[in-house]
Design a protein around this motif. Structure first.
Motif, PDB file in Angstrom:
ATOM      1  N   TYR A  95       0.830  -1.192   0.000  1.00 56.29           N
ATOM      2  CA  TYR A  95       0.000   0.000   0.000  1.00 56.29           C
ATOM      3  C   TYR A  95       0.873   1.254   0.000  1.00 56.29           C
ATOM      4  O   TYR A  95       1.937   1.265   0.599  1.00 56.29           O
ATOM      5  N   CYS A  96       0.385   2.314  -0.620  1.00 57.76           N
ATOM      6  CA  CYS A  96       0.961   3.618  -0.364  1.00 57.76           C
ATOM      7  C   CYS A  96      -0.036   4.410   0.474  1.00 57.76           C
ATOM      8  O   CYS A  96      -1.253   4.171   0.418  1.00 57.76           O
ATOM      9  N   ALA A  97       0.484   5.323   1.270  1.00 53.66           N
ATOM     10  CA  ALA A  97      -0.366   6.048   2.200  1.00 53.66           C
ATOM     11  C   ALA A  97       0.279   7.385   2.533  1.00 53.66           C
ATOM     12  O   ALA A  97       1.496   7.557   2.421  1.00 53.66           O
ATOM     13  N   THR A  98      -0.560   8.314   2.953  1.00 51.55           N
ATOM     14  CA  THR A  98      -0.059   9.618   3.367  1.00 51.55           C
ATOM     15  C   THR A  98      -0.890  10.162   4.524  1.00 51.55           C
ATOM     16  O   THR A  98      -2.097   9.916   4.593  1.00 51.55           O
ATOM     17  N   PRO A  99      -0.265  10.899   5.424  1.00 51.99           N
ATOM     18  CA  PRO A  99      -1.012  11.571   6.479  1.00 51.99           C
ATOM     19  C   PRO A  99      -1.425  12.990   6.079  1.00 51.99           C
ATOM     20  O   PRO A  99      -2.036  13.709   6.864  1.00 51.99           O
ATOM     21  N   CYS A 100      -1.047  13.374   4.830  1.00 51.99           N
ATOM     22  CA  CYS A 100      -1.277  14.744   4.344  1.00 51.99           C
ATOM     23  C   CYS A 100      -0.649  15.787   5.262  1.00 51.99           C
ATOM     24  O   CYS A 100      -1.211  16.859   5.489  1.00 51.99           O
ATOM     25  N   ARG A 101       0.506  15.442   5.763  1.00 53.67           N
ATOM     26  CA  ARG A 101       1.345  16.358   6.523  1.00 53.67           C
ATOM     27  C   ARG A 101       2.713  15.696   6.612  1.00 53.67           C
ATOM     28  O   ARG A 101       2.917  14.627   6.060  1.00 53.67           O
ATOM     29  N   VAL A 102       3.636  16.301   7.309  1.00 50.97           N
ATOM     30  CA  VAL A 102       4.970  15.716   7.425  1.00 50.97           C
ATOM     31  C   VAL A 102       5.055  14.915   8.716  1.00 50.97           C
ATOM     32  O   VAL A 102       4.800  15.443   9.801  1.00 50.97           O
ATOM     33  N   VAL A 103       5.382  13.648   8.588  1.00 53.91           N
ATOM     34  CA  VAL A 103       5.689  12.800   9.733  1.00 53.91           C
ATOM     35  C   VAL A 103       7.007  12.102   9.445  1.00 53.91           C
ATOM     36  O   VAL A 103       7.457  12.031   8.296  1.00 53.91           O
ATOM     37  N   ASN A 104       7.594  11.557  10.480  1.00 56.94           N
ATOM     38  CA  ASN A 104       8.879  10.857  10.352  1.00 56.94           C
ATOM     39  C   ASN A 104       8.778   9.485  11.003  1.00 56.94           C
ATOM     40  O   ASN A 104       9.599   9.108  11.842  1.00 56.94           O
ATOM     41  N   ASN A 105       7.739   8.741  10.630  1.00 56.84           N
ATOM     42  CA  ASN A 105       7.548   7.442  11.243  1.00 56.84           C
ATOM     43  C   ASN A 105       6.673   6.560  10.376  1.00 56.84           C
ATOM     44  O   ASN A 105       6.159   6.985   9.331  1.00 56.84           O
ATOM     45  N   PHE A 106       6.507   5.306  10.813  1.00 55.61           N
ATOM     46  CA  PHE A 106       5.657   4.324  10.139  1.00 55.61           C
ATOM     47  C   PHE A 106       4.402   4.033  10.949  1.00 55.61           C
ATOM     48  O   PHE A 106       3.806   2.979  10.778  1.00 55.61           O
ATOM     49  N   ILE A 107       4.008   4.920  11.844  1.00 59.10           N
ATOM     50  CA  ILE A 107       2.839   4.659  12.673  1.00 59.10           C
ATOM     51  C   ILE A 107       1.590   4.717  11.808  1.00 59.10           C
ATOM     52  O   ILE A 107       1.176   5.774  11.353  1.00 59.10           O
ATOM     53  N   THR A 108       0.971   3.555  11.585  1.00 54.49           N
ATOM     54  CA  THR A 108      -0.101   3.475  10.585  1.00 54.49           C
ATOM     55  C   THR A 108      -1.291   4.361  10.929  1.00 54.49           C
ATOM     56  O   THR A 108      -1.941   4.903  10.026  1.00 54.49           O
ATOM     57  N   ARG A 109      -1.581   4.543  12.199  1.00 54.99           N
ATOM     58  CA  ARG A 109      -2.755   5.356  12.546  1.00 54.99           C
ATOM     59  C   ARG A 109      -2.553   6.828  12.211  1.00 54.99           C
ATOM     60  O   ARG A 109      -3.499   7.598  12.168  1.00 54.99           O
ATOM     61  N   GLU A 110      -1.324   7.230  11.971  1.00 59.60           N
ATOM     62  CA  GLU A 110      -1.077   8.619  11.588  1.00 59.60           C
ATOM     63  C   GLU A 110      -1.256   8.842  10.096  1.00 59.60           C
ATOM     64  O   GLU A 110      -1.297   9.979   9.648  1.00 59.60           O
ATOM     65  N   TYR A 111      -1.348   7.771   9.331  1.00 61.27           N
ATOM     66  CA  TYR A 111      -1.538   7.882   7.893  1.00 61.27           C
ATOM     67  C   TYR A 111      -3.040   7.789   7.605  1.00 61.27           C
ATOM     68  O   TYR A 111      -3.649   6.743   7.797  1.00 61.27           O
ATOM     69  N   ASP A 112      -3.609   8.892   7.165  1.00 58.34           N
ATOM     70  CA  ASP A 112      -5.064   8.981   7.026  1.00 58.34           C
ATOM     71  C   ASP A 112      -5.597   8.488   5.691  1.00 58.34           C
ATOM     72  O   ASP A 112      -6.776   8.135   5.589  1.00 58.34           O
ATOM     73  N   TYR A 113      -4.761   8.487   4.666  1.00 56.78           N
ATOM     74  CA  TYR A 113      -5.233   8.153   3.325  1.00 56.78           C
ATOM     75  C   TYR A 113      -4.416   6.989   2.789  1.00 56.78           C
ATOM     76  O   TYR A 113      -3.178   7.022   2.817  1.00 56.78           O
ATOM     77  N   TRP A 114      -5.138   5.991   2.293  1.00 54.64           N
ATOM     78  CA  TRP A 114      -4.515   4.755   1.831  1.00 54.64           C
ATOM     79  C   TRP A 114      -5.039   4.390   0.446  1.00 54.64           C
ATOM     80  O   TRP A 114      -6.208   4.624   0.123  1.00 54.64           O
ATOM     81  N   GLY A 115      -4.153   3.768  -0.338  1.00 48.84           N
ATOM     82  CA  GLY A 115      -4.600   3.182  -1.585  1.00 48.84           C
ATOM     83  C   GLY A 115      -5.228   1.818  -1.332  1.00 48.84           C
ATOM     84  O   GLY A 115      -5.319   1.351  -0.192  1.00 48.84           O
ATOM     85  N   GLN A 116      -5.633   1.164  -2.411  1.00 44.81           N
ATOM     86  CA  GLN A 116      -6.310  -0.130  -2.276  1.00 44.81           C
ATOM     87  C   GLN A 116      -5.324  -1.286  -2.177  1.00 44.81           C
ATOM     88  O   GLN A 116      -5.703  -2.405  -1.838  1.00 44.81           O
ATOM     89  N   GLY A 117      -4.066  -1.024  -2.498  1.00 42.89           N
ATOM     90  CA  GLY A 117      -3.034  -2.043  -2.401  1.00 42.89           C
ATOM     91  C   GLY A 117      -2.798  -2.766  -3.715  1.00 42.89           C
ATOM     92  O   GLY A 117      -3.677  -2.863  -4.574  1.00 42.89           O
ATOM     93  N   THR A 118      -1.589  -3.268  -3.883  1.00 42.90           N
ATOM     94  CA  THR A 118      -1.230  -4.090  -5.030  1.00 42.90           C
ATOM     95  C   THR A 118      -0.441  -5.294  -4.512  1.00 42.90           C
ATOM     96  O   THR A 118       0.427  -5.164  -3.660  1.00 42.90           O
ATOM     97  N   GLN A 119      -0.795  -6.475  -5.031  1.00 39.25           N
ATOM     98  CA  GLN A 119      -0.218  -7.715  -4.506  1.00 39.25           C
ATOM     99  C   GLN A 119       1.165  -7.987  -5.104  1.00 39.25           C
ATOM    100  O   GLN A 119       1.346  -7.917  -6.337  1.00 39.25           O
ATOM    101  N   VAL A 120       2.104  -8.299  -4.228  1.00 45.60           N
ATOM    102  CA  VAL A 120       3.433  -8.735  -4.633  1.00 45.60           C
ATOM    103  C   VAL A 120       3.629 -10.146  -4.095  1.00 45.60           C
ATOM    104  O   VAL A 120       3.474 -10.382  -2.896  1.00 45.60           O
ATOM    105  N   THR A 121       3.947 -11.070  -4.995  1.00 42.26           N
ATOM    106  CA  THR A 121       4.184 -12.447  -4.583  1.00 42.26           C
ATOM    107  C   THR A 121       5.545 -12.877  -5.095  1.00 42.26           C
ATOM    108  O   THR A 121       5.826 -12.786  -6.298  1.00 42.26           O
ATOM    109  N   VAL A 122       6.400 -13.324  -4.177  1.00 46.95           N
ATOM    110  CA  VAL A 122       7.742 -13.776  -4.532  1.00 46.95           C
ATOM    111  C   VAL A 122       7.802 -15.280  -4.306  1.00 46.95           C
ATOM    112  O   VAL A 122       7.637 -15.754  -3.182  1.00 46.95           O
ATOM    113  N   SER A 123       8.018 -16.012  -5.363  1.00 44.01           N
ATOM    114  CA  SER A 123       8.055 -17.464  -5.267  1.00 44.01           C
ATOM    115  C   SER A 123       9.477 -17.957  -5.021  1.00 44.01           C
ATOM    116  O   SER A 123      10.445 -17.394  -5.535  1.00 44.01           O
ATOM    117  N   SER A 124       9.580 -19.031  -4.258  1.00 39.35           N
ATOM    118  CA  SER A 124      10.910 -19.582  -3.932  1.00 39.35           C
ATOM    119  C   SER A 124      11.332 -20.645  -4.937  1.00 39.35           C
ATOM    120  O   SER A 124      10.573 -21.070  -5.775  1.00 39.35           O
TER     121      SER A 124
END
Length: 124
Positions: A95-124
């Motif tokens: 997913y990509c996400a933004t809090p629509c402000r400047v933050v310096n962390n990965f705290i998910t609750r601070e990121y207010d806007y999210w995309g729908q996600g894209t699947q990445v699958t790595v096979s062994s």
């Protein structure tokens, strides 16, 4: 209204590469922190990298450092994530996400806007 749309996921073999993109709709893209997160089945969502507006500095999760490069095109309002030397443990919904402000962390609750996600699958 802020909207993020990810693209570029897919299936890749262990050691392969995959580029992801995130298109941002809304004002002041270049002023905000925008981050990439991922979520594997049964696991919590975790941060991968973020780029901080407006100075464009980047931060990476230690386990992806050296394998992942994040960049931003302020003209196209697009965020990129180039992933190399992919491992099966990199598999997840990205997913990509933004809090629509400047933050310096990965705290998910601070990121207010999210995309729908894209699947990445790595096979062994």
């Amino acid at each position: 209204e802020v909207r993020l749309v990810e693209s570029g996921g897919g299936l890749v073999q262990d050691g392969g590469s995959l580029p992801l993109a995130c298109t941002f709709s809304g004002p002041r893209f270049e002023d905000y922190t925008v981050g990439w997160f991922r979520q594997a089945p049964g696991s919590e969502r975790e941060g991968v990298s973020y780029i901080r507006g407006p100075d464009g500095s980047t931060y990476y999760k230690p386990t992806v450092t050296g394998r992942v490069t994040m960049s931003r095109d302020n003209v196209k309002n697009t965020l990129y994530l180039q992933m190399n030397s992919l491992k099966p443990e990199d598999t997840g919904l990205y997913y990509c996400a933004t809090p629509c402000r400047v933050v310096n962390n990965f705290i998910t609750r601070e990121y207010d806007y999210w995309g729908q996600g894209t699947q990445v699958t790595v096979s062994s």
